[in-house]
Enzyme design. Structure first.
Site, PDB file in Angstrom:
ATOM      1  N   GLU A  86      48.730  39.355  35.356  1.00 43.55           N
ATOM      2  CA  GLU A  86      48.637  40.174  34.947  1.00 43.55           C
ATOM      3  C   GLU A  86      49.257  41.703  35.217  1.00 43.55           C
ATOM      4  O   GLU A  86      48.806  42.711  34.713  1.00 43.55           O
ATOM      5  CB  GLU A  86      46.925  40.099  35.433  1.00 43.55           C
ATOM      6  CG  GLU A  86      45.821  39.474  34.927  1.00 43.55           C
ATOM      7  CD  GLU A  86      46.183  37.689  35.507  1.00 43.55           C
ATOM      8  OE1 GLU A  86      45.020  37.108  35.025  1.00 43.55           O
ATOM      9  OE2 GLU A  86      46.386  37.638  36.073  1.00 43.55           O
ATOM     10  N   HIS A 155      35.370  33.469  41.845  1.00 41.71           N
ATOM     11  CA  HIS A 155      35.565  33.758  40.179  1.00 41.71           C
ATOM     12  C   HIS A 155      34.053  34.593  39.847  1.00 41.71           C
ATOM     13  O   HIS A 155      33.614  35.068  38.565  1.00 41.71           O
ATOM     14  CB  HIS A 155      36.127  32.678  39.250  1.00 41.71           C
ATOM     15  CG  HIS A 155      37.471  32.696  39.199  1.00 41.71           C
ATOM     16  ND1 HIS A 155      37.206  31.261  38.488  1.00 41.71           N
ATOM     17  CD2 HIS A 155      38.187  32.609  39.692  1.00 41.71           C
ATOM     18  CE1 HIS A 155      38.995  31.514  38.635  1.00 41.71           C
ATOM     19  NE2 HIS A 155      39.178  32.210  39.432  1.00 41.71           N
TER      20      HIS A 155
END
Length: 358
Positions: A86, A155
């Site tokens: 990322e 998450h």
């Protein structure tokens, strides 16, 4: 204030509910996934400087199939698959934006944006200010935000309040298909970095879509909320996935004689204070609803701002926050269920504010 409840067996998003049944009365309806896919397709066709970058966005058609068919249509230069890094592809997107392109950077989940937060905050958000207004960063960050099902603590976080905190960022949290289409198109065309916080549980959810919203140039002004349901007894302000539960709660309240006004905030930074304040002037009660944590939350900012403005004197009861429980998200489904407010939690909170004994 956060909810605590032991009530179970309540309809949740991935099951049938009144909101979906109402949508079936409309001829035109589509899923959020299809709304996003169509908007991306139209923006790629409209501007050759627009491209999509992220993990599995191209050949795999996207982890959630939001970019389905776009790689075959536009090719490798417009849809770019990246490694699982990322910080790397976010930095590439910022550099491309500074060079005159308009990247759409997909995070497979905003939980993974933590790997790139230095890029988002110090690279994208601050650049226009630090360059004295010379170099803007026309960049869209998008992907699922908050909890889904069975994704556990790492998450399942809602990052709305995190990114609302940062000057230089614009933050959108859509609910309906029209929200998603209009928000994405507005974000792609905006000169500043915009985050679109999506919901994994809403990707398969169907909403009615008007002819106006299907126009290729349909946009939602960033900073403009929408009143989804009018009412006179209490204002319920929500965003994203929580708005669906809030609308369901408004139906429960209506059955008990309480007319709730539901505001779909859509834009969190900037926030539509004018619509919110006008609603409070009418209802004289306010409750914010969100699925994220209570500390330093979206609701915290709204309640504090209401307290600091003359609109405070319009309140007939304390403004209240209905939020998720202040714990890391559990993995076990039965405990996970209890950690975010559902329609009955929201309705019970609202009744207390309206002076109804439960």
């Amino acid at each position: 204030m956060q909810f605590i409840s032991s009530v179970k067996n309540v309809t949740i998003l991935n099951g049938p509910n009144t909101y979906q049944k109402q949508c079936c009365r409309f001829v035109k309806k589509m899923t959020v996934r299809d709304a996003l896919n169509a908007a991306l397709d139209e923006e790629l066709a409209r501007d050759e400087n627009v491209f999509i970058i992220g993990e599995e966005v191209a050949q795999y058609d996207g982890a959630y199939k939001v970019t389905k068919g776009l790689w075959k249509k536009y090719g490798d230069k417009r849809l770019i698959d990246t490694p699982i890094t990322e910080a790397g592809f976010c930095g590439i997107a910022i550099g491309a934006a500074l060079s005159g392109l308009r990247p759409i950077c997909e995070f497979m989940t905003f939980n993974f944006s933590m790997q790139a937060i230095d890029r988002v905050v110090n690279g994208a958000a601050k650049n226009l200010y630090m360059s004295g207004g010379r170099y803007s960063v026309p960049l869209v960050f998008r992907g699922p935000n908050g909890n889904a099902k069975g994704l556990a603590a790492q998450h399942s976080q809602c990052f709305a309040a995190w990114y609302m905190h940062v000057p230089g960022l614009k933050v959108m949290s859509p609910t309906t298909c029209e929200d998603y289409r209009g928000a994405l198109k507005a974000a792609v065309r905006d000169p500043d970095p915009v985050l679109i916080l999506e919901s994994e549980l809403l990707y398969n959810f169907q909403f009615p879509v008007s002819d106006e919203a299907m126009d290729k140039d349909f946009v939602i002004p960033i900073g403009k909320a929408k009143i989804e349901k009018t009412g006179k007894h209490i204002t319920l302000a929500s965003h994203g996935q929580a708005t669906v539960y809030t609308l369901q709660a408004a139906e429960i309240l209506a059955g008990e004689g309480i007319e709730a006004e539901v505001i779909n905030l859509r834009s969190l930074r900037p926030l539509d204070w004018d619509t919110l304040f006008k609603s409070i002037t009418k209802t004289h009660r306010l409750m914010t609803v969100e699925l994220g944590w209570p500390v330093c939350s979206v609701g915290s900012e709204i309640v504090a701002t209401v307290m600091e403005n003359p609109i405070f004197f319009q309140l007939d009861a304390p403004a209240v926050r209905c939020t998720g429980v202040d714990v890391p998200m559990p993995y076990a489904e039965n405990i996970e269920y209890e950690c975010t407010p559902k329609d009955h939690h929201i309705a019970d909170f609202a009744k207390k504010i309206c002076g109804v004994k439960i």
